[in-house]
Design a protein around this motif. Structure first.
Motif, PDB file in Angstrom:
ATOM      1  N   MET A 145       0.851  -1.180   0.000  1.00  0.00           N
ATOM      2  CA  MET A 145       0.000   0.000   0.000  1.00  0.00           C
ATOM      3  C   MET A 145       0.887   1.230   0.000  1.00  0.00           C
ATOM      4  SD  MET A 145       0.281   1.356   3.397  1.00  0.00           S
ATOM      5  CE  MET A 145      -1.185   2.311   3.558  1.00  0.00           C
ATOM      6  N   HIS A 179       1.218   5.472   1.208  1.00  0.00           N
ATOM      7  CA  HIS A 179       0.750   6.612   1.989  1.00  0.00           C
ATOM      8  C   HIS A 179       1.583   7.796   1.568  1.00  0.00           C
ATOM      9  CE1 HIS A 179      -0.340   9.232   5.311  1.00  0.00           C
ATOM     10  NE2 HIS A 179      -1.377   8.431   5.486  1.00  0.00           N
ATOM     11  N   VAL A 203       1.317  -4.286   3.231  1.00  0.00           N
ATOM     12  CA  VAL A 203       0.036  -4.111   3.932  1.00  0.00           C
ATOM     13  C   VAL A 203       0.191  -4.645   5.350  1.00  0.00           C
ATOM     14  CG1 VAL A 203      -2.368  -4.908   4.024  1.00  0.00           C
ATOM     15  CG2 VAL A 203      -1.396  -4.131   1.861  1.00  0.00           C
ATOM     16  N   VAL A 241      -2.857   2.756   8.938  1.00  0.00           N
ATOM     17  CA  VAL A 241      -3.584   3.877   8.382  1.00  0.00           C
ATOM     18  C   VAL A 241      -4.450   4.466   9.483  1.00  0.00           C
ATOM     19  CG1 VAL A 241      -5.228   4.559   6.595  1.00  0.00           C
ATOM     20  CG2 VAL A 241      -3.551   2.776   6.119  1.00  0.00           C
ATOM     21  N   ASP A 278      -7.508   9.076   7.683  1.00  0.00           N
ATOM     22  CA  ASP A 278      -6.803   9.084   6.403  1.00  0.00           C
ATOM     23  C   ASP A 278      -7.812   8.864   5.278  1.00  0.00           C
ATOM     24  OD1 ASP A 278      -4.311   9.553   7.474  1.00  0.00           O
ATOM     25  OD2 ASP A 278      -3.588   7.511   7.239  1.00  0.00           O
ATOM     26  N   LYS A 308      -8.555   7.461   1.460  1.00  0.00           N
ATOM     27  CA  LYS A 308      -8.104   6.580   0.387  1.00  0.00           C
ATOM     28  C   LYS A 308      -8.445   7.256  -0.937  1.00  0.00           C
ATOM     29  CE  LYS A 308      -8.520   1.988  -1.639  1.00  0.00           C
ATOM     30  NZ  LYS A 308      -9.274   0.720  -1.639  1.00  0.00           N
ATOM     31  N   GLU A 344      -6.533   3.327  -6.036  1.00  0.00           N
ATOM     32  CA  GLU A 344      -5.537   2.257  -6.114  1.00  0.00           C
ATOM     33  C   GLU A 344      -4.702   2.445  -7.361  1.00  0.00           C
ATOM     34  OE1 GLU A 344      -7.033  -1.709  -5.738  1.00  0.00           O
ATOM     35  OE2 GLU A 344      -8.009  -1.273  -3.834  1.00  0.00           O
ATOM     36  N   ALA A 375      -3.551   0.103  -2.601  1.00  0.00           N
ATOM     37  CA  ALA A 375      -4.324   1.239  -2.098  1.00  0.00           C
ATOM     38  C   ALA A 375      -3.389   2.433  -1.862  1.00  0.00           C
ATOM     39  CB  ALA A 375      -5.026   0.867  -0.798  1.00  0.00           C
ATOM     40  N   PHE A 376      -3.919   3.631  -2.080  1.00  0.00           N
ATOM     41  CA  PHE A 376      -3.145   4.860  -1.926  1.00  0.00           C
ATOM     42  C   PHE A 376      -3.889   5.797  -0.980  1.00  0.00           C
ATOM     43  CE2 PHE A 376      -1.259   8.881  -2.811  1.00  0.00           C
ATOM     44  CZ  PHE A 376       0.028   8.599  -3.244  1.00  0.00           C
ATOM     45  N   PHE A 377      -3.244   6.147   0.134  1.00  0.00           N
ATOM     46  CA  PHE A 377      -3.844   6.975   1.186  1.00  0.00           C
ATOM     47  C   PHE A 377      -3.052   8.255   1.402  1.00  0.00           C
ATOM     48  CE2 PHE A 377      -4.916   2.615   2.244  1.00  0.00           C
ATOM     49  CZ  PHE A 377      -6.233   2.677   2.651  1.00  0.00           C
ATOM     50  N   ALA A 379     -14.209   6.580   1.506  1.00  0.00           N
ATOM     51  CA  ALA A 379     -12.763   6.462   1.296  1.00  0.00           C
ATOM     52  C   ALA A 379     -11.960   6.627   2.564  1.00  0.00           C
ATOM     53  CB  ALA A 379     -12.311   7.500   0.270  1.00  0.00           C
ATOM     54  N   ALA A 415     -10.142   5.677   5.901  1.00  0.00           N
ATOM     55  CA  ALA A 415      -9.522   4.419   6.334  1.00  0.00           C
ATOM     56  C   ALA A 415     -10.403   3.737   7.363  1.00  0.00           C
ATOM     57  CB  ALA A 415      -8.142   4.713   6.912  1.00  0.00           C
TER      58      ALA A 415
END
Length: 131
Positions: A29, A31, A47, A52, A56, A58, A61, A66-68, A128, A130
């Motif tokens: 993932m 961040h 992961v 997270v 946070d 999201k 992806e 996943a991108f936070f 979205a 977390a």
């Protein structure tokens, strides 16, 4: 109904590096770092190795990861689309690409007014946060 633009994208080079890291480490993932030690870099973790925060956001992806980013940082970047790229260099100290000779880099562009309207004025993506 108009297509909603992605909040985060990845270049082919970034997708190749993500695939390589997933093959080596399993599920990963991202961040978006908000500064401090590694500047403002997209940081990549296995992961479960990075917790997270409940607030946070999201963004989406990239390459199945996943991108936070933090809520406060999202408020600053909410009108921009992020594109994750790779360049030669040393990755963040704790980021999985460190030691590969490449590092992830965030590029951005401001959404058009029409895109922002489709995004709901730039608000955080629904569902979205977390968990």
């Amino acid at each position: 109904m108009s297509h909603c633009p992605a909040r985060v994208l990845a270049t082919p080079g970034a997708l190749d590096l993500i695939a390589s890291l997933r093959a080596k480490y399993g599920e990963i993932m991202f961040h978006q770092s908000g500064g401090c030690c590694d500047g403002s870099s997209p940081m990549c973790y296995p992961v479960g190795d990075y917790l997270v925060a409940p607030d946070d956001v999201k963004l989406g992806e990239i390459g199945g990861a996943a991108f936070f980013m933090s809520r406060s940082q999202f408020e600053y970047w909410r009108c921009t689309q992020l594109t994750i790229d790779v360049v030669e260099g040393m990755g963040g100290m704790f980021s999985l690409e460190n030691g590969t000779g490449l590092r992830f880099l965030t590029r951005s562009r401001v959404f058009t007014d029409a895109e922002l309207e489709r995004l709901g004025g730039g608000d955080a993506p629904r569902g979205a946060m977390a968990r």
